[in-house]
Enzyme design. Structure first.
Site, mmCIF file in Angstrom:
data_model
loop_
_atom_site.group_PDB
_atom_site.id
_atom_site.type_symbol
_atom_site.label_atom_id
_atom_site.label_comp_id
_atom_site.label_asym_id
_atom_site.label_seq_id
_atom_site.Cartn_x
_atom_site.Cartn_y
_atom_site.Cartn_z
ATOM 1 N N ASN A 108 0.814 -1.224 0.000
ATOM 2 C CA ASN A 108 0.000 0.000 0.000
ATOM 3 C C ASN A 108 0.846 1.271 0.000
ATOM 4 O O ASN A 108 0.592 2.200 -0.765
ATOM 5 C CB ASN A 108 -0.941 0.013 1.209
ATOM 6 C CG ASN A 108 -1.924 -1.140 1.189
ATOM 7 O OD1 ASN A 108 -1.971 -1.894 0.212
ATOM 8 N ND2 ASN A 108 -2.701 -1.296 2.245
ATOM 9 N N THR A 153 -2.246 28.853 -17.479
ATOM 10 C CA THR A 153 -2.003 28.745 -16.048
ATOM 11 C C THR A 153 -0.892 27.726 -15.852
ATOM 12 O O THR A 153 -0.588 26.956 -16.746
ATOM 13 C CB THR A 153 -3.253 28.230 -15.337
ATOM 14 O OG1 THR A 153 -3.592 26.976 -15.925
ATOM 15 C CG2 THR A 153 -4.397 29.202 -15.477
ATOM 16 N N HIS A 154 -0.314 27.716 -14.698
ATOM 17 C CA HIS A 154 0.789 26.778 -14.455
ATOM 18 C C HIS A 154 0.324 25.606 -13.618
ATOM 19 O O HIS A 154 -0.446 25.751 -12.694
ATOM 20 C CB HIS A 154 1.921 27.492 -13.734
ATOM 21 C CG HIS A 154 2.620 28.435 -14.648
ATOM 22 N ND1 HIS A 154 3.676 28.046 -15.419
ATOM 23 C CD2 HIS A 154 2.362 29.719 -14.963
ATOM 24 C CE1 HIS A 154 4.069 29.072 -16.149
ATOM 25 N NE2 HIS A 154 3.277 30.104 -15.901
ATOM 26 N N SER A 247 -9.535 13.921 -47.629
ATOM 27 C CA SER A 247 -10.702 13.048 -47.534
ATOM 28 C C SER A 247 -10.543 11.919 -48.537
ATOM 29 O O SER A 247 -9.942 12.099 -49.593
ATOM 30 C CB SER A 247 -11.958 13.867 -47.843
ATOM 31 O OG SER A 247 -12.978 13.027 -48.339
ATOM 32 N N ASN A 255 -8.314 18.674 -44.216
ATOM 33 C CA ASN A 255 -8.934 18.727 -42.900
ATOM 34 C C ASN A 255 -7.908 18.990 -41.797
ATOM 35 O O ASN A 255 -6.871 18.338 -41.757
ATOM 36 C CB ASN A 255 -9.667 17.411 -42.615
ATOM 37 C CG ASN A 255 -10.788 17.160 -43.615
ATOM 38 O OD1 ASN A 255 -11.416 18.105 -44.084
ATOM 39 N ND2 ASN A 255 -11.014 15.907 -43.949
ATOM 40 N N TYR A 287 -6.645 1.837 2.600
ATOM 41 C CA TYR A 287 -6.451 1.260 1.273
ATOM 42 C C TYR A 287 -7.570 0.287 0.902
ATOM 43 O O TYR A 287 -8.010 -0.527 1.703
ATOM 44 C CB TYR A 287 -5.092 0.518 1.192
ATOM 45 C CG TYR A 287 -4.803 0.065 -0.222
ATOM 46 C CD1 TYR A 287 -4.142 0.896 -1.115
ATOM 47 C CD2 TYR A 287 -5.269 -1.168 -0.687
ATOM 48 C CE1 TYR A 287 -3.927 0.523 -2.426
ATOM 49 C CE2 TYR A 287 -5.056 -1.546 -2.007
ATOM 50 C CZ TYR A 287 -4.393 -0.703 -2.868
ATOM 51 O OH TYR A 287 -4.188 -1.073 -4.160
ATOM 52 N N GLN A 292 -6.385 0.788 -7.051
ATOM 53 C CA GLN A 292 -5.599 0.266 -8.170
ATOM 54 C C GLN A 292 -6.187 0.718 -9.510
ATOM 55 O O GLN A 292 -5.475 0.957 -10.471
ATOM 56 C CB GLN A 292 -5.575 -1.262 -8.076
ATOM 57 C CG GLN A 292 -4.958 -1.964 -9.261
ATOM 58 C CD GLN A 292 -4.889 -3.463 -9.034
ATOM 59 O OE1 GLN A 292 -4.169 -3.921 -8.165
ATOM 60 N NE2 GLN A 292 -5.649 -4.225 -9.795
HETATM 61 N N1 ARG Z 1 -1.650 -3.594 -7.153
HETATM 62 C C1 ARG Z 1 -2.006 -2.699 -6.142
HETATM 63 C C2 ARG Z 1 -2.251 -1.297 -6.730
HETATM 64 O O1 ARG Z 1 -1.887 -1.050 -7.831
HETATM 65 C C3 ARG Z 1 -0.910 -2.623 -5.106
HETATM 66 C C4 ARG Z 1 -1.393 -2.568 -3.692
HETATM 67 C C5 ARG Z 1 -2.163 -3.784 -3.345
HETATM 68 N N2 ARG Z 1 -2.442 -3.835 -1.929
HETATM 69 C C6 ARG Z 1 -3.121 -4.792 -1.399
HETATM 70 N N3 ARG Z 1 -3.326 -4.782 -0.130
HETATM 71 N N4 ARG Z 1 -3.610 -5.791 -2.104
HETATM 72 O O2 ARG Z 1 -2.823 -0.457 -6.093
#
Ligand code: ARG
Length: 464
Positions: A108, A153-154, A247, A255, A287, A292
Site C-alpha cells: 500500500n 495557467t501553471h 478526404s 482537414n 487502502y 488500483q
Molecule cells: N496492485 C495494487 C495497486 O496497484 C498494489 C497494492 C495492493 N495492496 C493490497 N493490499 N492488495 O494499487
C-alpha cells in the site's frame, strides 16, 4: 538458487482461480512503476540494515539482487509488480533471505510512493513541453502581432513529491525504519505526515488530472480557433500539410485533423479525471483495491495531455496566416462602432447611452439600405444638434480598425505597440520556469545516484 514457492496469501487462503487473479491483477499496467518499485525496495532495505532490523550479510544480498534486477514487468500469474519482484528475489535468494524485503512495508505505501515517483517525472516532462509551447506561441506573436493568443495557467508540483513509505499497510510499523531517510533516498522533498493519508490518498492524482484538464480546455479552445479560422469561409490561416489530412472521397479537402483530435482529447482527459473522482468518491479509509483502478486513468490522462501539447505546438508553429483574408473580413463590418460612439461622447457632450443609441440608428440605416457604414455615419450631425459637423478625414480615421487598435491605452489591450513588451515579459517567465524545471529534473537524477552510492557503499562495508 530456487527458493520455496512464495505465496503472499501465506497459509491464510487457498490459491485464487485464474479468472479472479486476472481480474484483480494490476500487472498489465504496472510497467511504468516497475523501476520505482525496485528503487523503493533498495531504499527500504538500506534503512532496515541501518536500523539494525536486518543483518548486514542478508541485507547486502538483497541489495545486490535489487541493484541487478531488471525493471521489465514479469508476466505470469501475479497480483502485481510488487509481488512479482518479491517472488523473483525469493527465487534467487531463497525465502529465508528475500523474505526480509517486506519487513515493515506494505504494497500500500509502496504503490502510492511508486505512483508519485513516476508522476513527478511525467509532470516535469509535461511542464517542459508546455514551456516550449509557450515559447512557440510567443514566437507566433512576435512574427504576426495580429494574432491574439490566450495565456496559460501553471501546473502545480509540490503536493506530489512527498513520500508515503513507512506508513506500511496503514498505521505505521514497529519496525525501526527511518521515513525521512527513505524519502530523501527516493528524491522526495518530505514525508506524508499521516500514515492513513499516505496509503489511501489519491488527491495528488485528482490534482494532476485537474491541472491537465485545465490545460486541455485551453488547448481545445486554441484548436477550435484553428479549425474555424482554416475553414474556407474564414480562410484566416492555412494548416501546414503535415498537420492536415485529406478526404478519401472529396479530393478538394484539407482537414485540420490534429486540431480536431486535440479538441477531442480534452474530452478524454476529462473522462480520466471523472473516472478517478468517481472511483474515489465514497471510498472508506484506508487502502482498498479500488485505488488500483485509478492508476491507468492517471497515466492515460497524462499521456493524452503530453501528446496534445506536442501536436498543437507543431500545428501552431507551422500555421500560415493570410493577412489579406484578415483585413477583407473587417471591410464593411461594424467593429469600430464603439469607437465612433466614444468619439461622439468626447466631441459633442452627449452621454454614452445617447451616443450608443445614435450610432445604433446609423448601423441600422447602413444595414437596411445596404450602404457602407462610413456613408451612413456622415448623417450623424443631422440626427442631433449637439453633434458638430464631421469632416471626412476624422470620420475615416475613427472607423479605421488599425487606427482604432493604436488608440487603445489600457494595459494588456490589443494596441500593437504593447506587443513587444508583453512578449519580452512572458519570455522571461518562460525562461525562468525552464531553469526551475531543469533544477527539479537534476534533483531527481542526484537522488537516484545517491541511492546507488549508498547501496554500493553498504555492499563495500560487507565485503571488508
Ligand atoms: N496492485 C495494487 C495497486 O496497484 C498494489 C497494492 C495492493 N495492496 C493490497 N493490499 N492488495 O494499487
Amino acid at each position: 538458487m530456487r527458493g520455496e514457492p512464495l505465496d503472499i496469501r501465506g497459509k491464510r487462503l487457498k490459491r485464487s482461480n485464474e479468472s479472479a487473479t486476472g481480474f484483480t491483477s494490476s500487472i498489465g499496467f504496472d510497467a511504468p512503476i516497475a523501476r520505482h518499485v525496485i528503487r523503493i525496495n533498495t531504499a527500504h532495505m538500506l534503512t532496515l540494515i541501518r536500523g539494525g532490523e536486518v543483518k548486514k550479510g542478508i541485507g547486502a544480498e538483497c541489495l545486490k539482487f535489487l541493484l541487478e534486477a531488471a525493471p521489465e514487468t514479469t508476466t505470469g500469474q501475479f497480483e502485481d509488480i510488487h509481488q512479482a519482484i518479491e517472488q523473483s528475489a525469493v527465487d534467487r535468494l531463497g525465502v529465508e533471505k528475500a523474505g526480509f524485503l517486506n519487513l515493515g512495508k506494505s504494497r500500500n505505501d509502496q504503490v502510492a510512493s511508486a505512483i508519485r515517483m513516476e508522476l513527478r517525472e511525467r509532470i516535469i516532462l509535461l511542464l517542459t513541453r508546455v514551456n516550449l509551447l509557450q515559447e512557440s506561441l510567443l514566437g507566433v506573436v512576435k512574427r504576426d502581432g495580429r494574432t491574439v493568443i490566450p495565456g496559460f495557467t501553471h501546473l502545480q508540483h509540490e503536493r506530489v513529491n512527498l513520500s508515503p513509505m513507512g506508513a506500511a499497510a496503514l498505521a505505521g510499523t514497529s519496525v525501526n525504519i527511518d521515513r525521512r531517510l527513505i524519502a530523501s533516498l527516493l528524491g522526495f522533498t518530505g514525508i506524508i505526515d499521516n500514515s492513513m493519508d499516505a496509503v489511501s490518498s489519491r488527491d495528488f492524482a485528482v490534482e494532476a488530472l485537474s491541472s491537465c484538464e485545465m490545460l486541455m480546455i485551453e488547448l481545445s479552445r486554441i484548436a477550435e480557433e484553428i479549425i474555424l479560422w482554416s475553414s474556407k469561409e474564414f480562410g484566416f490561416v492555412e494548416v501546414a500539410d503535415e498537420y492536415a489530412a485529406s478526404s478519401s472521397i472529396m479530393p478538394q479537402k484539407k482537414n485540420p485533423v490534429t486540431a480536431e483530435l486535440v479538441r477531442a482529447k480534452c474530452g478524454s482527459v476529462l473522462g480520466s479525471l471523472q473516472a478517478v473522482c468517481t472511483i474515489l468518491k465514497g471510498l472508506p479509509y484506508s487502502y482498498n483495491l479500488d485505488l488500483q483502478e485509478v492508476t491507468p486513468h492517471l497515466w492515460a490522462g497524462l499521456a493524452n495531455t503530453q501528446r496534445s501539447v506536442e501536436i498543437i505546438d507543431g500545428t501552431i508553429s507551422t500555421l500560415i496566416f493570410n493577412p489579406k483574408a484578415l483585413s477583407r473580413s473587417m471591410e464593411g463590418d461594424y467593429s469600430t462602432a464603439t469607437s465612433l460612439a466614444n468619439y461622439l461622447v468626447k466631441s459633442s457632450g452627449l452621454s454614452f447611452r445617447e451616443a450608443h443609441s445614435l450610432v445604433g440608428e446609423v448601423v441600422r440605416k447602413s444595414v437596411e439600405e445596404a450602404i457602407p457604414f462610413f456613408e451612413a455615419a456622415r448623417e450623424l450631425p443631422n440626427l442631433s444638434k449637439k453633434i458638430p459637423p464631421l469632416d471626412e478625414k476624422t470620420l475615416q480615421s475613427i472607423l479605421d480598425p488599425t487606427a482604432l487598435l493604436k488608440s487603445i491605452v489600457t494595459a494588456g489591450g490589443a494596441n500593437p505597440q504593447f506587443i513587444p513588451g508583453g512578449v519580452e515579459r512572458r519570455l522571461r517567465l518562460v525562461h525562468r520556469n525552464r531553469s526551475r524545471l531543469a533544477k527539479l529534473e537534476g534533483d531527481l537524477k542526484l537522488a537516484e545516484l545517491s541511492l546507488l552510492r549508498n547501496a554500493n557503499s553498504l555492499l563495500g562495508e560487507v565485503r571488508n
